[in-house]
Design an enzyme around this catalytic site. Structure first.
Site, PDB file in Angstrom:
ATOM      1  N   GLU A 191       0.830  -1.224   0.000  1.00 30.37           N
ATOM      2  CA  GLU A 191       0.000   0.000   0.000  1.00 30.37           C
ATOM      3  C   GLU A 191       0.860   1.268   0.000  1.00 30.37           C
ATOM      4  O   GLU A 191       1.091   1.862   1.051  1.00 30.37           O
ATOM      5  CB  GLU A 191      -0.952   0.029   1.209  1.00 30.37           C
ATOM      6  N   LYS A 216      -2.758  -2.055  -2.903  1.00 34.05           N
ATOM      7  CA  LYS A 216      -3.794  -1.156  -2.392  1.00 34.05           C
ATOM      8  C   LYS A 216      -3.363   0.259  -2.724  1.00 34.05           C
ATOM      9  O   LYS A 216      -2.366   0.761  -2.189  1.00 34.05           O
ATOM     10  CB  LYS A 216      -3.998  -1.334  -0.884  1.00 34.05           C
TER      11      LYS A 216
END
Length: 293
Positions: free
Chosen positions: A175, A212
């Protein structure tokens, strides 16, 4: 049920991932939005008790099912908590059919070169070995501006951690968030995509990650990443957008599904009756599910 079944659900399942991983730094803000003022808890222990009660209320809600929620990200402390006599990760999978993930980062360094790197993660291998019933992990960095050197460093650090996770037999959610308020957001996303592609090309056979990412300024920018053989799924963070904004933007990106936190819990309050709470949560889940379809 096996890891193979969990992997199939994450790869092909219709729905989204609920981000229920509010940690020490973000918990007071999350609780304030939930109608729990800091004056209502006297210690860190009580604070975490309040956020666990909120998480349990969400997980137990009728609309929080595998039909729309295919995975959920948990804070490390949550692994030791129970719902109806079961550890939370076990309850999610065994009762709800929802794949559990674990947030493993320990927060962010100060901004340098336009980014915030992850702080060191001591004892990571031991944490992973003890994360019983958990399918994968999530680790977050933040990009504030289109600084090529900083972005390259963020992505390299993310993939270094990802290799430790894959070595433990788990799937990491990488992420590198791009700040939605960045004045150079689109430029940063172009650099980020190139760096991720470079690092994906360095993964060994059998290693795979999930990504993500902030919903990009250019619709479908990350389709190439979603189609990469080393990528199990690309999911989107809400990044501070409202539920409506996040869903509208996500709907423009056909190969991303949601992994929302604040957009999932928007409008929820401790003071609501169960009927009111479930109605508000169900409405958010429906909107996010449709945007992820």
């Amino acid at each position: 049920m096996s890891k193979a079944e969990q992997r199939a659900q994450m790869s092909d399942g219709a729905g989204f991932i609920a981000a229920l991983d509010q940690s020490g730094g973000s918990t007071p803000k999350a609780l304030a939005l939930y109608g729990v003022d800091a004056a209502q808890y006297a210690s860190e222990e009580e604070m975490f008790g309040e956020i666990q009660n909120m998480r349990a209320r969400i997980i137990l809600a009728d609309d929080f099912t595998k039909d729309k929620v295919i995975g959920a990200i948990l804070f490390e402390r949550t692994l030791g908590e129970e719902i109806d006599g079961r550890k939370v990760a076990d309850y999610l999978w065994s009762v709800k059919g929802i794949v559990p993930f674990l947030k493993i980062d320990k927060g962010l360094e100060e901004t340098a070169n336009g980014v915030q790197m992850m702080k060191p993660i001591p004892g990571l291998a031991e944490t992973l070995a003890q994360a019983e019933g958990v399918f994968g992990t999530k680790e977050r960095s933040v990009i504030h501006e289109a600084n090529a050197e900083g972005i390259a460093a963020v992505v390299a650090q993310q993939f270094d951690v990802a290799r430790v996770v894959t070595d433990a037999g788990m799937v990491p959610i990488v992420e590198p968030e791009v700040n939605i308020n960045s004045e150079t957001k689109a430029e940063a996303e172009d650099i980020l995509k190139a760096e991720i592609l470079k690092n994906l090309g360095q993964l060994a056979e059998g290693q795979e990650v999930m990504l993500k990412l902030t919903i990009p300024s250019t619709a479908n920018l990350y389709d190439e990443l979603a189609d990469h053989p080393r990528v199990l799924r690309v999911v989107a963070l809400s990044g501070g957008y409202s539920t409506e904004q996040a869903c509208d933007l996500l709907g423009q990106n056909g190969k991303m599904i949601a992994s929302f936190s604040r957009a999932l819990t928007e409008g929820l309050s401790k003071q609501q009756s169960d009927a009111e709470f479930n109605a508000a949560l169900g409405s958010n889940i429906d909107k996010i599910f449709k945007a992820s379809a």
